[in-house]
Scaffold this motif. Structure first.
Motif, PDB file in Angstrom:
ATOM      1  N   LYS A  34       0.879  -1.263   0.043  1.00 47.24           N
ATOM      2  CA  LYS A  34       0.200  -0.009   0.083  1.00 47.24           C
ATOM      3  C   LYS A  34       0.944   1.208   0.117  1.00 47.24           C
ATOM      4  N   ALA A  35       0.416   2.372  -0.652  1.00 46.33           N
ATOM      5  CA  ALA A  35       1.241   3.645  -0.552  1.00 46.33           C
ATOM      6  C   ALA A  35       1.227   4.308   0.670  1.00 46.33           C
ATOM      7  N   PHE A  36       0.219   3.973   1.435  1.00 45.00           N
ATOM      8  CA  PHE A  36       0.186   4.320   3.179  1.00 45.00           C
ATOM      9  C   PHE A  36       0.033   3.160   3.859  1.00 45.00           C
ATOM     10  N   SER A  37       0.794   2.357   4.187  1.00 45.52           N
ATOM     11  CA  SER A  37       0.704   1.305   5.271  1.00 45.52           C
ATOM     12  C   SER A  37       0.747   1.716   6.576  1.00 45.52           C
ATOM     13  N   LYS A  41       2.476   5.270   7.948  1.00 44.67           N
ATOM     14  CA  LYS A  41       1.559   6.050   8.858  1.00 44.67           C
ATOM     15  C   LYS A  41       2.317   6.380  10.090  1.00 44.67           C
ATOM     16  N   LYS A  73       4.292   6.297  -5.406  1.00 48.02           N
ATOM     17  CA  LYS A  73       2.958   6.547  -4.863  1.00 48.02           C
ATOM     18  C   LYS A  73       2.732   7.350  -3.411  1.00 48.02           C
ATOM     19  N   THR A  74       3.526   7.134  -2.732  1.00 46.80           N
ATOM     20  CA  THR A  74       3.651   7.724  -1.236  1.00 46.80           C
ATOM     21  C   THR A  74       3.545   9.308  -1.739  1.00 46.80           C
ATOM     22  N   ILE A  77       0.801  10.885  -3.342  1.00 51.16           N
ATOM     23  CA  ILE A  77      -0.313  11.210  -2.435  1.00 51.16           C
ATOM     24  C   ILE A  77      -0.013  12.486  -1.288  1.00 51.16           C
ATOM     25  N   GLN A  98      -8.305  11.184   0.351  1.00 51.29           N
ATOM     26  CA  GLN A  98      -7.330  10.116  -0.193  1.00 51.29           C
ATOM     27  C   GLN A  98      -7.750   8.600   0.329  1.00 51.29           C
ATOM     28  N   LYS A  99      -7.731   7.456  -0.470  1.00 51.61           N
ATOM     29  CA  LYS A  99      -8.085   6.344  -0.280  1.00 51.61           C
ATOM     30  C   LYS A  99      -7.575   5.498   0.868  1.00 51.61           C
ATOM     31  N   GLY A 100      -6.324   5.971   1.104  1.00 57.35           N
ATOM     32  CA  GLY A 100      -5.242   5.239   1.963  1.00 57.35           C
ATOM     33  C   GLY A 100      -5.595   5.686   3.365  1.00 57.35           C
TER      34      GLY A 100
END
Length: 377
Positions: A34-37, A41, A73-74, A77, A98-100
């Motif tokens: 994921k771009a924001f695991s 985070k 990707k991160t 975003i 944002q979906k993340g």
């Protein structure tokens, strides 16, 4: 920390050029990530809290954090978030698009903006994800070694059924020896493995990768968590991990002065554990009917009597934040203890199970051999 605070006023970030070998070694390998695991985070909120606390404005803080990211990707975003903030939106509004990110993060950041405690809320979110990542590590560490032993043992058993048992079977057929029931049972298993072995492997692989497609489906969560809960030792351990996350989330939301009904609703969106989500749905419906939190929780077996009793005390003394922090500390300590016990207990159990199975196969193969030796004698 992955950034420096010197010369912030100049708003310049110097990036050193590295050799091709060094950049190749430091290149981040991302497979289905994921771009924001949760790990990203944790770093993001921790660094944001430190920068805001140091007096840096929100835009510059986000720019600095963006420059430290390796994942494209991160970075993309974060650039979108920066652009939204520059255009006049709040951080919570930019995050919500944002979906993340989850509703839990959106509401927490919104409360921080409204109360002027954004740096504190960011630090709390960083702490939440830090604890969540630590518990994940405990779970992985507890299960990794037993899984390696189990996989190796299964390969040994399959090898025996695939190659060793057929050799004995040919000998018995050549000598026209009548095989006892236990030997016939093992031979039938061996023939089944030979006929459908690849189909079994394919089915296992499909089962493993199915979570990539069905992980968000309610029926899949229900079946997966139900199966995991029935596994000795592992079921209780997983339950403790999620209860620890639940108590920490409630403590953070209570510190932010979020009403308890809203807190329960937000926690449901943060924790992906079907039994807890079901219990929280029940708690939420009872709260909306006018019942207090302790009485609502007592109707669910997932919450033990000690937790319910402490929550009741918290309601009577108006110490919800303090009591849930205390509960979180207790559950976190229990997670660490059970992870050690789990890794210690699982190893001999697996070895014993595999030893019994291998011994069963050997006995089944040697019984006809005794009969053969008496005939030859």
């Amino acid at each position: 920390m992955a950034f420096q605070l010197e010369n912030i006023s100049k708003q310049k970030i110097t990036v050193e050029k590295k050799s091709n070998i060094s950049s190749l070694l430091e290149k981040e390998v991302i497979v289905l990530k994921k771009a924001f695991s949760n790990k990203i985070k944790e770093d993001f909120y921790t660094e944001l809290g430190v920068l805001l606390k140091a007096g840096i404005n929100l835009k510059d803080a986000l720019e600095l954090i963006k420059q430290t990211q390796k994942n494209k990707k991160t970075k993309s975003i974060l650039q979108t978030v920066v652009d939204d903030v520059v255009s006049g939106k709040s951080l919570s509004e930019a995050i919500k698009m944002q979906k993340g990110f989850s509703e839990y993060e959106y509401h927490s950041l919104k409360i921080g903006e409204e109360t002027g405690t954004l740096s504190k809320i960011a630090e709390q979110l960083g702490s939440f994800y830090n604890r969540k990542n630590e518990q994940r590590k405990h779970l992985i560490n507890a299960l990794t070694y037993p899984c390696i032993i189990l996989t190796t043992a299964l390969l040994v058993v399959v090898f025996m059924l695939q190659f060793v048992v057929p050799m004995f079977q040919d000998i018995f057929k050549q000598q026209n020896i009548e095989m006892p029931a236990i030997t016939l049972f093992v031979v039938n298993i061996s023939e089944f493995i030979k006929s459908y072995g690849w189909s079994l492997i394919l089915g296992i692989l499909l089962l493993i990768f199915s979570r990539l497609f069905f992980n968000e489906k309610i029926w899949y969560k229900r079946i997966k968590d139900s199966v995991l809960n029935k596994i000795p030792f592992i079921g209780n351990f997983i339950k403790t991990v999620y209860l620890s996350q639940f108590t920490q989330a409630i403590a953070l939301l209570s510190a932010s002065k979020v009403p308890i009904v809203n807190s329960i609703s937000l926690v449901k969106q943060m924790i992906n554990y079907y039994p807890l989500n079901t219990a929280l749905n029940n708690v939420e419906s009872r709260l909306l009917k006018g019942e207090n939190l302790s009485h609502s929780m007592s109707a669910n077996k997932l919450f033990d009597q000690k937790m319910v009793a402490l929550v009741k005390v918290a309601e009577e003394t108006n110490q919800t934040e303090f009591m849930f922090e205390r509960l979180n500390s207790q559950y976190n300590a229990r997670v660490q203890q059970r992870s050690k016990v789990l890794s210690t207990v699982m190893e001999p159990i697996i070895i014993l199970f595999v030893g019994l199975f291998v011994g069963f196969i050997l006995i089944a193969m040697y019984l006809p051999m005794f009969k053969l030796s008496s005939i030859l004698g």
